[in-house]
Write an enzyme that holds these catalytic residues in place. Structure first.
Site, PDB file in Angstrom:
ATOM      1  N   ALA A 111       4.805   8.479   0.917  1.00  0.00           N
ATOM      2  CA  ALA A 111       4.148   8.664   2.212  1.00  0.00           C
ATOM      3  C   ALA A 111       5.159   8.892   3.320  1.00  0.00           C
ATOM      4  CB  ALA A 111       3.289   7.441   2.537  1.00  0.00           C
ATOM      5  N   PRO A 139       5.876   5.197  -6.634  1.00  0.00           N
ATOM      6  CA  PRO A 139       6.552   5.537  -5.373  1.00  0.00           C
ATOM      7  C   PRO A 139       5.596   5.838  -4.230  1.00  0.00           C
ATOM      8  CG  PRO A 139       6.361   7.507  -6.678  1.00  0.00           C
ATOM      9  CD  PRO A 139       5.644   6.420  -7.443  1.00  0.00           C
ATOM     10  N   ASP A 140       4.419   5.235  -4.214  1.00  0.00           N
ATOM     11  CA  ASP A 140       3.384   5.598  -3.246  1.00  0.00           C
ATOM     12  C   ASP A 140       3.840   5.449  -1.797  1.00  0.00           C
ATOM     13  OD1 ASP A 140       2.364   4.448  -5.818  1.00  0.00           O
ATOM     14  OD2 ASP A 140       0.489   5.310  -5.098  1.00  0.00           O
ATOM     15  N   HIS A 141       4.380   4.264  -1.463  1.00  0.00           N
ATOM     16  CA  HIS A 141       4.747   4.026  -0.071  1.00  0.00           C
ATOM     17  C   HIS A 141       5.891   4.929   0.374  1.00  0.00           C
ATOM     18  CE1 HIS A 141       2.617   0.259  -1.105  1.00  0.00           C
ATOM     19  NE2 HIS A 141       2.240   0.290   0.156  1.00  0.00           N
ATOM     20  N   VAL A 142       6.876   5.080  -0.480  1.00  0.00           N
ATOM     21  CA  VAL A 142       8.007   5.928  -0.091  1.00  0.00           C
ATOM     22  C   VAL A 142       7.596   7.396  -0.081  1.00  0.00           C
ATOM     23  CG1 VAL A 142       9.014   6.158  -2.408  1.00  0.00           C
ATOM     24  CG2 VAL A 142      10.474   6.312  -0.394  1.00  0.00           C
TER      25      VAL A 142
END
Length: 793
Positions: free
Chosen positions: A554, A549-552
């Site tokens: 952020a 879930p890295d982008h979300v």
């Protein structure tokens, strides 16, 4: 009320006093729940509900209840009542088919109120009336093409991850506009397409990628699905399975020592990730080493040694873990019929307290006090509302890169603080300069300061920078900033207005806090990896190349920054926020968690058919989803199946009972169709359908061209063009982000300390000589000057 929700009610939540009007359709109303968690009054007009409803809720009922937690639900009325709510609101979030809000706003409110329209395909293109479901979003963003294993059909990810990530992006866009309105006095008009939002917040094919890719864009991956077991090995242990995520050479060396330094793997060549991944002998040796140890033992030893490892949990095992209990991450709410259910309770911690939608609203601040404090802030430029905001960014890899890039794109002066001794994983590149198309996409519009934080003078210099900064961002293992003497308490003593946001894999407290956290390990611990596989193959784990879930995560970090800055406008003080990637992920499965807690069986897709179908041509696929009777009738017309209109297929339950035969018929029809032609025919009839796009297809797909979603930038030190999103959402006020190229390491060290601290050249030279400051590596500087190391055209 739990202790956590009581604490949430007691503190000054950042959006206290703000009013949000939610006019969204059911299914996407989760966009505004984060504002309620952060203290805003979120008003949601809803249809009258039957009195005395005590029936067992459906999954749709649970979804509505979860999305509406913390909101003020009012009975939908006429335009007069709606106008009264609208004219109280700072932000109105609406759909394309909602009433024309502009006609309801008083003249004095029209320019000050933010109006954000959220729909599947946005306004103003030939696709505005198209229909989308989670599978459609996966297909049109390129995520579906990467999910599954080689030789098999693409695999739809579990849950509704694409839609959940899209809603988080919409929430970030709304928060940015809300904060900008406080700075500028002007409300924006925003058009959010959830297709574009999913593209950005789930796993963007042209965005920043993890360190395992060496900076190569996903467009360069092979066109099919990855081979089984690719990249992050999942191996059996004494009581289940574990996943290893050995990326950096030091991580491998630690694992090597833990294994007893077997001579056959002592060759330095094993420091190379690709060599390790391609070695069957090493994989077998790792399996032997792990086989007699339990998941708990391996996790404990891995955390102590610095080896990235996680047990493969089921969702139920994760929810019952002492870690989540200690963090009060799971709470209990009540359905409209009076049944208690479990759910993840908030994804942002403010000042050490979880922001819970279950907490009662706080007392709004005095309007007079607010106005007086806000008037001291000079009006900002609506085109670049964060211009002048100073951000010290210690973030690394994807979460760190994305979180600060969102702020840089809307004007903030983001200084990436880094060092050659502990380089950002995204500096590991196929290019010798430390640049890549991935790094360029994730770090545009930032400057690089090379600073040695292990040196006493380096820490002192950072403290001087922090004294004049507005925001500090990091995503190290919890406790790292404190161990450096740079934790929030120390920074707030220097600068009471400082805002600090820390993101971590598992949160800053609890038994799992000390674990090393990469996305693949978080997915394993959360139970997502165990769900992301083909039903007929228990070992077909298919999340190996996704970056979630890295982008979300952020996006939630950026929301926290902007919310705390909004609070600072009225209080003058800063604050700190924490984001746990594990809890972000669990929040996306809230309906599943709630349903399981009340014994509501998973009922599968909402109607038949629902899935991925092979189209004519090699490895061509199209998703088809039927939501209700109207879609079913439309599908029958497109496929010329009048026999599907009989009473024996009139209901969703009847269709699900005959799912296999229906889907065979759809598959037979699709096999003779071009995927693009089938998509257009079905969408023309109102059926949510989409052909599977690969990453290389995205920029030329007609929808993205009409919406001008992508742009191509040229980096001065790379031959390969940098493809990235043009904007976060369509905005009436915001300018498109600048195209200032991502920096070389230490490229701006001199100018940053000159501008921020007023240092002279002699003092800077001394700091460089003493290795407190770093500038561009001389080898890299020579290559750049000679035009070398630029990579493929």
């Amino acid at each position: 009320m739990t202790d956590a929700t009581a604490s949430s009610a007691a503190i000054d939540r950042p959006l206290s006093g703000m009013v949000v009007l939610d006019l969204l359709d059911d299914g996407i109303a989760g966009v505004t729940r984060i504002y309620a968690e952060l203290g805003a009054e979120v008003i949601r007009p809803v249809p009258p509900r039957p009195a005395g409803d005590t029936a067992v809720p459906s999954r749709a009922d649970l979804r509505r209840r979860i999305d509406d937690l913390g909101k003020t639900l009012v009975e939908a009325g006429d335009d007069t009542g709606l106008a009264a709510f609208a004219n109280r609101s700072d932000l109105i979030v609406t759909g394309l088919r909602s009433p024309d809000i502009a006609t309801l706003l008083r003249p004095d409110r029209r320019d000050a109120t933010v109006v954000m329209t959220v729909s599947m395909f946005g306004a103003g293109s030939g696709y505005t009336n198209w229909q989308a479901t989670d599978p459609v979003l996966h297909a049109l963003t390129g995520e579906l093409s990467r999910s599954g294993i080689e030789g098999r059909a693409p695999l739809l990810p579990p849950g509704d991850l694409a839609l959940q990530c899209a809603m988080a992006q919409a929430a970030y866009v709304g928060m940015a506009a809300l904060h900008a309105a406080q700075l500028t006095g002007r409300g924006d008009r925003i058009d959010v397409s959830l297709v574009e939002a999913a593209m950005q917040a789930l796993d963007p094919g042209y965005g920043i990628s993890g360190s395992a890719t060496l900076g190569r864009a996903a467009v360069h991956l092979p066109p099919g699905r990855p081979v089984k077991g690719f990249q992050y090995p999942i191996l059996p242990c004494a009581d289940g399975d574990v996943r290893l995520c050995l990326l950096a050479p030091r991580q491998w060396q630690t694992m090597f020592r833990w294994m007893g330094e077997p001579a056959e793997f002592a060759d330095p060549v094993f420091n190379n990730t690709a060599v390790r991944q391609g070695s069957a002998a090493l994989l077998a040796a790792l399996a032997d080493f792990l086989a007699d140890k339990t998941r708990e033992e391996l996790e404990r030893e891995g955390a102590a040694r610095g080896v990235p490892i996680s047990g493969l949990n089921s969702l139920a095992e994760c929810l019952d873990a002492p870690h989540l209990v200690e963090r009060h991450a799971i709470a209990t709410a009540t359905t409209t019929g009076g049944a208690d259910f479990r759910l993840p309770d908030g994804v942002i911690e403010i000042d050490g307290v979880r922001m819970s939608a279950l907490a009662p609203p706080t007392t709004p601040p005095s309007p007079a006090v607010e106005a007086g404090r806000r008037s001291k802030t000079p009006p900002a430029d609506p085109r670049r509302p964060l211009a002048g905001l100073k951000v010290l960014d210690l973030g690394v890899i994807v979460v760190g890169g994305e979180q600060s890039r969102l702020l840089a794109d809307i004007g903030a002066d983001v200084i990436k603080v880094e060092s050659s001794a502990f380089p950002d994983g995204t500096r590991h590149s196929y290019l010798p300069t430390g640049l890549s198309v991935s790094f360029a996409a994730g770090h545009r519009n930032k400057r690089s300061l090379g600073l040695n934080l292990r040196h006493a003078e380096g820490k002192a210099l950072f403290r001087r920078l922090a004294a004049g900064a507005d925001v500090i961002l990091s995503n190290f293992k919890p406790g790292t900033m404190e161990s450096l003497g740079l934790g929030y308490d120390e920074m707030a003593a220097i600068n009471p207005g400082i805002v600090m946001v820390e993101s971590s894999a598992f949160g800053s407290t609890g038994p799992w806090a000390g674990r090393m956290g990469y996305g693949p390990l978080v997915r394993a611990a959360a139970g997502l990896t165990a769900q992301w596989r083909y039903a007929d193959d228990p070992a077909s784990y298919s999340d190996s190349i996704t970056i979630y879930p890295d982008h979300v995560g952020a996006r939630y970090g950026a929301i926290a920054v902007l919310a705390l800055l909004t609070r600072r406008l009225r209080t003058g003080r800063g604050g700190r926020a924490g984001i746990s990637q594990l809890e972000v992920m669990l929040s996306h499965f809230a309906t599943d968690i709630a349903a399981a807690s009340i014994g509501l069986a998973a009922d599968g897709p909402p109607d038949a058919p629902w899935g991925v179908f092979r189209a004519a041509g090699e490895d061509q696929w199209c998703v088809v989803t039927v939501r209700h009777d109207g879609d079913w009738a439309s599908l029958a017309r497109v496929l010329d199946r009048p026999d599907w209109q009989g009473a024996d297929l009139a209901t969703a339950a009847q269709r699900r009972a005959r799912r296999a035969s229906i889907e065979r018929d759809v598959a037979a029809w699709m096999a003779g169709q071009d995927a693009d032609t089938a998509m257009h025919a079905l969408q023309a009839a109102g059926v949510p359908a989409a052909r599977m796009l690969r990453i290389a297809d995205l920029p030329d797909f007609d929808y993205y061209r009409q919406r001008r979603f992508f742009r191509v930038d040229r980096h001065p030190h790379m031959n390969e063009p940098v493809v990235a999103e043009r904007r976060h959402a369509v905005s009436q006020l915001l300018a498109e982000p600048d195209a200032r190229p991502a920096p070389l390491m230490g490229e701006h060290s001199r100018e940053v300390v000159r501008e921020w601290l007023g240092l002279g050249e002699h003092e800077i030279d001394v700091l460089i000589r003493e290795k407190v400051l770093e500038t561009i590596d001389p080898v890299v500087a020579r290559m750049v000057a000679a035009g070398e190391g630029r990579g493929p055209a």
